[in-house]
Motif scaffolding. Structure first.
Motif, PDB file in Angstrom:
ATOM      1  N   PRO A 163       0.811  -1.223   0.000  1.00 18.39           N
ATOM      2  CA  PRO A 163       0.000   0.000   0.000  1.00 18.39           C
ATOM      3  C   PRO A 163       0.843   1.271   0.000  1.00 18.39           C
ATOM      4  CG  PRO A 163      -0.077  -1.066   2.135  1.00 18.39           C
ATOM      5  CD  PRO A 163       0.677  -1.983   1.224  1.00 18.39           C
ATOM      6  N   ILE A 164       2.137   1.148   0.305  1.00 21.09           N
ATOM      7  CA  ILE A 164       2.986   2.339   0.373  1.00 21.09           C
ATOM      8  C   ILE A 164       3.733   2.588  -0.939  1.00 21.09           C
ATOM      9  CG2 ILE A 164       4.963   3.353   1.572  1.00 21.09           C
ATOM     10  CD1 ILE A 164       3.618   2.489   4.052  1.00 21.09           C
ATOM     11  N   CYS A 165       4.437   1.537  -1.437  1.00 22.50           N
ATOM     12  CA  CYS A 165       5.263   1.747  -2.630  1.00 22.50           C
ATOM     13  C   CYS A 165       4.752   0.995  -3.860  1.00 22.50           C
ATOM     14  CB  CYS A 165       6.705   1.352  -2.346  1.00 22.50           C
ATOM     15  SG  CYS A 165       6.951  -0.410  -2.101  1.00 22.50           S
ATOM     16  N   LYS A 166       3.673   0.248  -3.732  1.00 19.90           N
ATOM     17  CA  LYS A 166       3.034  -0.494  -4.829  1.00 19.90           C
ATOM     18  C   LYS A 166       3.894  -1.619  -5.393  1.00 19.90           C
ATOM     19  CE  LYS A 166      -0.425   2.312  -4.549  1.00 19.90           C
ATOM     20  NZ  LYS A 166      -1.276   2.086  -3.431  1.00 19.90           N
ATOM     21  N   SER A 167       4.871  -2.122  -4.631  1.00 23.53           N
ATOM     22  CA  SER A 167       5.680  -3.266  -5.048  1.00 23.53           C
ATOM     23  C   SER A 167       4.945  -4.550  -4.697  1.00 23.53           C
ATOM     24  CB  SER A 167       7.033  -3.257  -4.328  1.00 23.53           C
ATOM     25  OG  SER A 167       7.770  -2.124  -4.668  1.00 23.53           O
ATOM     26  N   GLU A 168       5.421  -5.669  -5.250  1.00 23.18           N
ATOM     27  CA  GLU A 168       4.836  -6.960  -4.909  1.00 23.18           C
ATOM     28  C   GLU A 168       5.168  -7.297  -3.460  1.00 23.18           C
ATOM     29  OE1 GLU A 168       6.101  -9.984  -7.580  1.00 23.18           O
ATOM     30  OE2 GLU A 168       5.310  -8.957  -9.342  1.00 23.18           O
ATOM     31  N   MET A 169       4.330  -8.129  -2.857  1.00 16.65           N
ATOM     32  CA  MET A 169       4.556  -8.549  -1.475  1.00 16.65           C
ATOM     33  C   MET A 169       4.749 -10.060  -1.445  1.00 16.65           C
ATOM     34  SD  MET A 169       2.011  -6.077   0.657  1.00 16.65           S
ATOM     35  CE  MET A 169       3.026  -5.981   2.108  1.00 16.65           C
ATOM     36  N   SER A 170       5.530 -10.524  -0.474  1.00 12.41           N
ATOM     37  CA  SER A 170       5.775 -11.955  -0.343  1.00 12.41           C
ATOM     38  C   SER A 170       5.294 -12.419   1.022  1.00 12.41           C
ATOM     39  CB  SER A 170       7.263 -12.258  -0.517  1.00 12.41           C
ATOM     40  OG  SER A 170       8.030 -11.545   0.424  1.00 12.41           O
ATOM     41  N   GLN A 171       4.930 -13.710   1.099  1.00 14.22           N
ATOM     42  CA  GLN A 171       4.419 -14.255   2.348  1.00 14.22           C
ATOM     43  C   GLN A 171       5.556 -14.594   3.299  1.00 14.22           C
ATOM     44  OE1 GLN A 171       1.897 -17.531   1.085  1.00 14.22           O
ATOM     45  NE2 GLN A 171       0.117 -16.300   1.610  1.00 14.22           N
ATOM     46  N   GLY A 172       5.251 -14.523   4.583  1.00 10.78           N
ATOM     47  CA  GLY A 172       6.201 -14.864   5.622  1.00 10.78           C
ATOM     48  C   GLY A 172       5.469 -15.035   6.936  1.00 10.78           C
ATOM     49  N   THR A 173       6.223 -15.152   8.018  1.00  6.78           N
ATOM     50  CA  THR A 173       5.632 -15.246   9.351  1.00  6.78           C
ATOM     51  C   THR A 173       6.367 -14.284  10.274  1.00  6.78           C
ATOM     52  OG1 THR A 173       7.088 -17.056   9.999  1.00  6.78           O
ATOM     53  CG2 THR A 173       4.938 -17.657   9.092  1.00  6.78           C
ATOM     54  N   LYS A 174       5.667 -13.903  11.332  1.00  5.81           N
ATOM     55  CA  LYS A 174       6.220 -12.975  12.314  1.00  5.81           C
ATOM     56  C   LYS A 174       5.597 -13.286  13.664  1.00  5.81           C
ATOM     57  CE  LYS A 174       7.418  -8.159  12.308  1.00  5.81           C
ATOM     58  NZ  LYS A 174       7.339  -6.905  11.594  1.00  5.81           N
TER      59      LYS A 174
END
Length: 61
Positions: free
Chosen positions: A43-54
């Motif tokens: 939502p900030i830079c419009k790049s793709e996002m990847s899944q992970g855990t935290k």
């Protein structure tokens, strides 16, 4: 006068599925449960996002 600190229980945490921004200069992430898309864009830079855990606090419902 007497002041005492209340004993506060630690907030329970659990491994939570998240989306993280793939752009190295962006630190954006969001919980998987709060995403409406199957593969969201940042939502900030419009790049793709990847899944992970935290390790995050458990949200009460």
């Amino acid at each position: 006068m007497y002041y005492s600190k209340k004993n506060v229980e630690p907030t329970p945490e659990e491994q939570t599925a998240i989306w993280t921004c793939s752009n190295d200069s962006c630190s954006c992430w969001m919980r998987n449960d709060f995403s409406f898309d199957t593969e969201p864009l940042c939502p900030i830079c419009k790049s793709e996002m990847s899944q992970g855990t935290k390790l995050l606090p458990v949200l009460k419902s």
